[in-house]
Design an enzyme around this catalytic site. Structure first.
Site, PDB file in Angstrom:
ATOM      1  N   LYS A 290       0.858  -1.186   0.000  1.00  0.00           N
ATOM      2  CA  LYS A 290       0.000   0.000   0.000  1.00  0.00           C
ATOM      3  C   LYS A 290       0.899   1.242   0.000  1.00  0.00           C
ATOM      4  O   LYS A 290       1.870   1.297   0.745  1.00  0.00           O
ATOM      5  CB  LYS A 290      -0.903  -0.026   1.249  1.00  0.00           C
ATOM      6  CG  LYS A 290      -2.157   0.787   1.098  1.00  0.00           C
ATOM      7  CD  LYS A 290      -3.218   0.396   2.119  1.00  0.00           C
ATOM      8  CE  LYS A 290      -4.422   1.313   1.993  1.00  0.00           C
ATOM      9  NZ  LYS A 290      -5.570   0.883   2.771  1.00  0.00           N
ATOM     10  N   GLU A 384     -19.616  -6.243   9.296  1.00  0.00           N
ATOM     11  CA  GLU A 384     -20.626  -5.496  10.058  1.00  0.00           C
ATOM     12  C   GLU A 384     -21.674  -6.421  10.655  1.00  0.00           C
ATOM     13  O   GLU A 384     -22.141  -6.206  11.788  1.00  0.00           O
ATOM     14  CB  GLU A 384     -21.295  -4.451   9.150  1.00  0.00           C
ATOM     15  CG  GLU A 384     -20.422  -3.255   8.803  1.00  0.00           C
ATOM     16  CD  GLU A 384     -19.392  -3.519   7.717  1.00  0.00           C
ATOM     17  OE1 GLU A 384     -19.451  -4.595   7.068  1.00  0.00           O
ATOM     18  OE2 GLU A 384     -18.524  -2.652   7.502  1.00  0.00           O
ATOM     19  N   ARG A 412     -25.499  -2.972   6.393  1.00  0.00           N
ATOM     20  CA  ARG A 412     -25.076  -4.369   6.266  1.00  0.00           C
ATOM     21  C   ARG A 412     -25.517  -5.221   7.463  1.00  0.00           C
ATOM     22  O   ARG A 412     -25.639  -6.431   7.351  1.00  0.00           O
ATOM     23  CB  ARG A 412     -23.545  -4.442   6.200  1.00  0.00           C
ATOM     24  CG  ARG A 412     -22.930  -4.102   4.880  1.00  0.00           C
ATOM     25  CD  ARG A 412     -22.762  -5.343   4.035  1.00  0.00           C
ATOM     26  NE  ARG A 412     -22.403  -4.978   2.680  1.00  0.00           N
ATOM     27  CZ  ARG A 412     -21.178  -5.024   2.175  1.00  0.00           C
ATOM     28  NH1 ARG A 412     -20.179  -5.440   2.915  1.00  0.00           N
ATOM     29  NH2 ARG A 412     -20.953  -4.672   0.937  1.00  0.00           N
TER      30      ARG A 412
HETATM   31  C1  LIG Z   1     -18.873  -2.613   4.073  1.00  0.00           C
HETATM   32  C2  LIG Z   1     -17.734  -1.661   4.273  1.00  0.00           C
HETATM   33  N1  LIG Z   1     -17.188  -1.523   5.495  1.00  0.00           N
HETATM   34  C3  LIG Z   1     -16.172  -0.672   5.690  1.00  0.00           C
HETATM   35  C4  LIG Z   1     -15.663   0.051   4.653  1.00  0.00           C
HETATM   36  C5  LIG Z   1     -14.574   1.071   4.889  1.00  0.00           C
HETATM   37  N2  LIG Z   1     -13.332   0.688   4.171  1.00  0.00           N
HETATM   38  C6  LIG Z   1     -12.986   1.252   3.010  1.00  0.00           C
HETATM   39  S1  LIG Z   1     -11.570   0.644   2.397  1.00  0.00           S
HETATM   40  C7  LIG Z   1     -11.392  -0.404   3.696  1.00  0.00           C
HETATM   41  C8  LIG Z   1     -10.211  -1.315   3.758  1.00  0.00           C
HETATM   42  C9  LIG Z   1     -10.145  -2.190   2.562  1.00  0.00           C
HETATM   43  O1  LIG Z   1      -8.991  -2.961   2.647  1.00  0.00           O
HETATM   44  P1  LIG Z   1      -8.511  -3.799   1.395  1.00  0.00           P
HETATM   45  O2  LIG Z   1      -9.667  -4.473   0.765  1.00  0.00           O
HETATM   46  O3  LIG Z   1      -7.387  -4.654   1.823  1.00  0.00           O
HETATM   47  O4  LIG Z   1      -8.019  -2.705   0.380  1.00  0.00           O
HETATM   48  P2  LIG Z   1      -6.670  -1.821   0.451  1.00  0.00           P
HETATM   49  O5  LIG Z   1      -7.090  -0.500   1.055  1.00  0.00           O
HETATM   50  O6  LIG Z   1      -5.682  -2.519   1.297  1.00  0.00           O
HETATM   51  O7  LIG Z   1      -6.259  -1.691  -0.951  1.00  0.00           O
HETATM   52  C10 LIG Z   1     -12.435  -0.244   4.607  1.00  0.00           C
HETATM   53  C11 LIG Z   1     -12.571  -0.969   5.878  1.00  0.00           C
HETATM   54  C12 LIG Z   1     -16.265  -0.123   3.396  1.00  0.00           C
HETATM   55  N3  LIG Z   1     -15.851   0.578   2.329  1.00  0.00           N
HETATM   56  N4  LIG Z   1     -17.280  -0.976   3.232  1.00  0.00           N
END
Ligand SMILES: Cc1ncc(C[n+]2csc(CCOP(=O)(O)OP(=O)(O)O)c2C)c(N)n1
Length: 640
Positions: A290, A384, A412
């Protein structure tokens, strides 16, 4: 790969990128040129996000992957689905939106997430995580049914893969043997550190280099010996059961390849070309970093998840780092900090309190709580549904769980809130953040429905504060209430009312007159304001010399006060930052109807359409929910 330690302030020279208006142009490039393209893409991405602010680290981490995917797939004919979508800025730059990047997240400009209406390359609208495999699978099955030849690919992060929904989709894809490619973008990060068994499983295999080398080298050598490869494959299947994630995904019906280096562009291009026409479900495990290529972000991926735009302040001040919440309480505090501070104070007073977050430690301001009460803090990952039900389980044991959750993500966990918490009258407190319009993240993230979908749930207490002090008092009230109770508060700061440190609960079911006109025949209007709308209503009530009632409690309603208000006014106006349909105003109307009153009313709130992205003030203005808009609606009604 070109590395950066600062964000370019001036537009960098990007001759090759400038020639790529759509991905078909990049498919004609050599691997050496693709490398240059990736460097230029990263430079331009840094420059453009520096100009607008927005999601930062995730896009940098998938620059090479994005180039390779558009090289291997015939997009947009082939369907490429990004999970969550915060990593899709490089995709937008390569798909005809380079020059529009300056409008990213701004009113009328590009969306921060893939959006079907924005481009044919955005095959699926996202924002909430973990939907990509289901969507891409649906596309694959749709193409199968229509007899069309097109590929479908989902790109999902290791964070998003923590959600049950992703596994439901994997299991289904394996079952129906769909022609689907799932690319796991594994950077060991969610917004903060990833959590959960799957995450550590993936991390373990990444640490075990010998496995990867053995697998790759072995295959190369054995491919020259007829018959040996098949034998080795069977042996490998047994061996890798002990040490690799391959087993899990292969058991689900996928052909697992990886892990491969997600910044090695030639390897990515070759692997994707090799895999794209394989029949059946394919799983490619790609390891990325990242923030890759921007050294400060590589070193601090949490702080650089998103940044604010560069002109406003130097980057290390402006980035959306977690607020430090143990500073003395001063000036306008963010509502999330009011919550974070309150939770620490409440936990100090009551050892039964447990804090639960579905992967939003920083956003929900639980950083201080997680450090001070690590044994009572649970980040349950992007889960969630589980967050709500695990809290229900804790409540069964006499604990007092507090679920910190954004309004939009609580959608959710709705069934869990009803079935697992409310039906059983369990003592769970919901701290619902980002309620109302959140601004630049747009319609997938606005918390515009919670009053409607929560108001109808029996047993639930539901409150919305007008200011920070009320927020604290309501959280204490929700906690003291022996059943399910929720406080919904907005993103950002409130009017700046100091909170103090006490844990005094506000009375449940009681509103408050902020301006009360009694016995004045000229005063015909009472405005009942909900939560954040008390701010503009203060101004409107003064201007119209109207009564202003702060509803505070949406459920139960302050019946006595509301009947009193009906008695003394010709028109009762309700104003809320929530859908009008089913919202708090509807609750007031129901109360009047059931009391046998034909009370003239005007219900103001969000109309029956999704609100786009932009600055909150712009959006509220557009929705007629700033002071001028509210006043104009009331005057128009009075003039009828
Ligand atoms: C249902 C839901 N819960 C929480 C979030 C908030 N959120 C956005 S990005 C993220 C992390 C995603 O991690 P990953 O899939 O590993 O992607 P990366 O940022 O590492 O590329 C979260 C928790 C969301 N977008 N959707």
């Amino acid at each position: 790969m070109k590395l950066f330690d600062e964000i370019p302030q001036a537009r960098p020279a990007t001759p090759l990128l400038d020639a790529v208006e759509t991905p078909s142009a990049l498919r004609t490039l050599s691997v050496a040129q693709l490398r240059q393209l990736a460097d230029e893409l990263r430079a331009y991405l840094l420059y453009s996000v520096g100009c607008t602010g927005g999601h930062f680290g995730a896009g940098l981490g998938v620059v090479e992957l994005t180039v390779a995917l558009h090289h291997a797939l015939e997009t947009p004919h082939d369907r490429l689905v990004w999970d969550v979508g915060h990593q899709a800025y490089p995709h937008k730059i390569l798909t005809g939106r380079r020059e529009a990047m300056h409008s990213m997240r701004q009113y009328g400009g590009l969306s921060a997430f893939p959006k079907r209406a924005e481009s044919e390359f955005d095959t699926f609208g996202v924002g909430h995580s973990s939907t990509s495999i289901s969507a891409a699978l649906g596309m694959a099955l749709g193409a199968r049914t229509a007899g069309e030849k097109r590929r479908a690919c989902a790109v999902i992060g290791d964070g998003a893969l923590t959600a049950g929904m992703a596994f439901e989709a994997l299991a289904h894809a394996g079952h129906v043997k769909a022609n689907l490619l799932v690319v796991l973008n594994d950077n060991e990060m969610s917004i903060s550190e990833n959590v959960g068994g799957m995450a550590s499983y993936l991390a373990r295999i990444l640490a075990s280099k010998p496995y990867t080398q053995m697998r790759a080298n072995g295959k190369k050598v054995l491919s020259h010996l007829p018959g040996a490869l098949e034998f080795a494959k069977r042996t490998e299947e047994h061996m890798k059961g002990f040490i690799s994630p391959a087993t899990l995904f292969e058991e689900m019906g996928f052909n697992y390849i990886g892990p491969i280096d997600g910044h090695d562009l030639p390897a990515l291009v070759q692997t994707l070309h090799n895999m794209r026409d394989l029949e059946g479900p394919q799983f490619l495990h790609v390891v990325t970093r990242k923030g890759k290529g921007f050294i400060p972000a590589e070193q601090d991926p949490i702080g650089y998840h998103a940044i604010t735009k560069l002109e406003k302040a130097p980057l290390d001040v402006a980035r959306e780092a977690p607020a430090v919440t143990d500073a003395p309480i001063a000036k306008p505090q963010k509502y999330c900090s009011v919550f974070g501070n309150w939770l620490c104070d409440a936990a100090a007073a009551d050892p039964r309190i447990i804090g639960v977050t579905p992967a939003m430690r920083e956003g929900s301001d639980l950083v201080r709580f997680s450090k001070e009460y690590p044994e009572r803090y649970y980040d349950v990952a992007i889960a969630e549904q589980h967050a709500v039900t695990v809290a229900a389980g804790m409540a069964c044991e006499g604990m007092k769980p507090v679920v910190a959750i954004y309004s939009t993500f609580l959608q959710r966990g709705y069934d869990q809130l009803i079935h697992d918490v409310a039906v059983q009258k369990l003592d769970v407190t919901f701290a619902i953040d980002r309620a109302g319009l959140v601004g630049e993240d747009g319609p997938t993230h606005h918390g515009s429905l919670d009053l409607s979908f929560l108001r109808c749930v029996p047993e639930l207490v539901l409150m919305a504060p007008a200011d920070e002090a009320e927020c604290r008092g309501m959280l204490s009230a929700a906690l003291a209430y022996p059943g399910p109770a929720a406080v919904r508060y907005p993103r950002g700061t409130g009017p700046g009312v100091a909170t103090g440190h006490d844990l005094e609960p506000l009375p449940i079911g009681r509103g408050e007159y902020r301006r009360r006109i009694v016995g004045n025949p000229d005063v015909r209007v009472a405005i009942v304001a909900i939560g954040s709308m008390n701010m503009p209503v203060t101004e409107v009530a003064e201007a119209l010399n109207a009564t202003h009632f702060n509803l505070r409690s949406i459920k139960p309603l302050d019946r006595e006060a509301l009947l009193d208000i009906a008695e003394g006014h010709d028109l009762v106006v309700t104003v809320e930052e929530n859908a009008i349909a089913g919202g708090a105003g509807t609750g007031v109307a129901e109360l009047y109807l059931n009391a046998g009153l034909a009370q003239p009313m005007l219900l103001l709130g969000l109309s029956d359409s999704f609100v786009e992205h932009g600055k909150p003030a712009e959006l509220l203005r557009d929705c007629g929910l700033d002071a001028a808009g509210i006043r104009a609606s009331i005057e128009a009604r009075l003039a009828r």
